[in-house]
Design a protein around this motif. Sequence first.
Motif, PDB file in Angstrom:
ATOM      1  N   PHE A  14       0.825  -1.198   0.000  1.00 10.63           N
ATOM      2  CA  PHE A  14       0.000   0.000   0.000  1.00 10.63           C
ATOM      3  C   PHE A  14       0.862   1.251   0.000  1.00 10.63           C
ATOM      4  N   HIS A  19      -4.419   5.325  -0.704  1.00  9.71           N
ATOM      5  CA  HIS A  19      -5.224   5.483  -1.903  1.00  9.71           C
ATOM      6  C   HIS A  19      -4.706   4.672  -3.083  1.00  9.71           C
ATOM      7  N   LEU A  21      -2.588   0.957  -4.291  1.00  7.51           N
ATOM      8  CA  LEU A  21      -2.047  -0.357  -3.987  1.00  7.51           C
ATOM      9  C   LEU A  21      -1.199  -0.790  -5.169  1.00  7.51           C
ATOM     10  N   THR A  23       0.697  -4.030  -7.011  1.00 12.60           N
ATOM     11  CA  THR A  23       0.790  -5.488  -7.070  1.00 12.60           C
ATOM     12  C   THR A  23       1.845  -5.869  -8.101  1.00 12.60           C
ATOM     13  N   TRP A  33      -3.042   0.435  -8.422  1.00 16.45           N
ATOM     14  CA  TRP A  33      -4.502   0.373  -8.391  1.00 16.45           C
ATOM     15  C   TRP A  33      -5.061   1.492  -7.516  1.00 16.45           C
ATOM     16  N   ASP A  34      -6.197   2.034  -7.924  1.00 20.38           N
ATOM     17  CA  ASP A  34      -6.971   2.947  -7.098  1.00 20.38           C
ATOM     18  C   ASP A  34      -7.762   2.096  -6.107  1.00 20.38           C
ATOM     19  N   THR A  35      -7.468   2.224  -4.809  1.00 21.02           N
ATOM     20  CA  THR A  35      -8.071   1.315  -3.828  1.00 21.02           C
ATOM     21  C   THR A  35      -9.556   1.589  -3.612  1.00 21.02           C
ATOM     22  N   SER A  36     -10.019   2.809  -3.852  1.00 22.09           N
ATOM     23  CA  SER A  36     -11.436   3.093  -3.650  1.00 22.09           C
ATOM     24  C   SER A  36     -12.285   2.581  -4.804  1.00 22.09           C
ATOM     25  N   GLY A  38     -10.992   0.280  -7.217  1.00 22.85           N
ATOM     26  CA  GLY A  38     -10.573  -1.043  -7.657  1.00 22.85           C
ATOM     27  C   GLY A  38     -10.112  -1.077  -9.093  1.00 22.85           C
TER      28      GLY A  38
END
Length: 250
Positions: A14, A19, A21, A23, A33-36, A38
């Motif tokens: 993170f 905000h 992530l 991978t 990735w935008d965590t809110s 997805g």
Amino acid sequence: MRHSSRASVRAVAFHPGGHLLATAGWDDTTQLWDTSAGRPVGASLPGHTDTAPLRPDSDHTRLWDTSAKRTARLWDTTTGRPVGVPLTGHTEPVHTLAFHPDGHLLATAGEDDTARLWDAITGKPVGTPLAGHIRSVHTVAFHPDGHLLATAGWDYGVRLWEVSTCRLIALFTGHTDTVWSAAFHPAGHYLATASEDGTVRLWDAAGQTVALFNHPKPVHTLAFHPDGHLLATAGHDSATRLWDISAPHP
């Protein structure tokens, strides 16, 4: 959230703000990735194979990853582009990395049996390689005040290095198999190590085991709670355990 090729994912991290992530997987890419929402942020970051741990840097706008191509690379998370040139010097795949507490040094380690220190701003090597292990190094951890670096891996021993001189100052022995993870207590009082031998050891500054925690199977990762009272450990038994290290554990 999936990599476009649906390749196995090997590492996640993170952004400290939560905000983003990151991978990374066997498809030679790292994806933000935008965590809110997805959703992926920008194109995948190409160029690394068998990507290992990911670490945001001290200003939280850049991300380091490591590679089977014997390098570590810095990415700008706002543009998705590499910054500078990869850190080159390891002669075998790089397995792990860690930031010095002040954010200006980076430690890496890998299958060439060494750990190395780098200037996290310029990417230039600092000092000499930390050579003393006789097999692959899988974990590195800085002491909270930054004066020590712990390294461990396939040769079962846990080594402590003086960061300013790159000098080996201690060897802790007791594990009977590969050491996969190491972390210093937030106050610096102890060093915890997790091993394939199914144990987690808590060491004092003299290299004495002051606590021993047992899993039924190999232990691959651990982390201290920020207040230092709890230690989380996890591994092949599919369970995460919390240990109260404020109480004695003979």
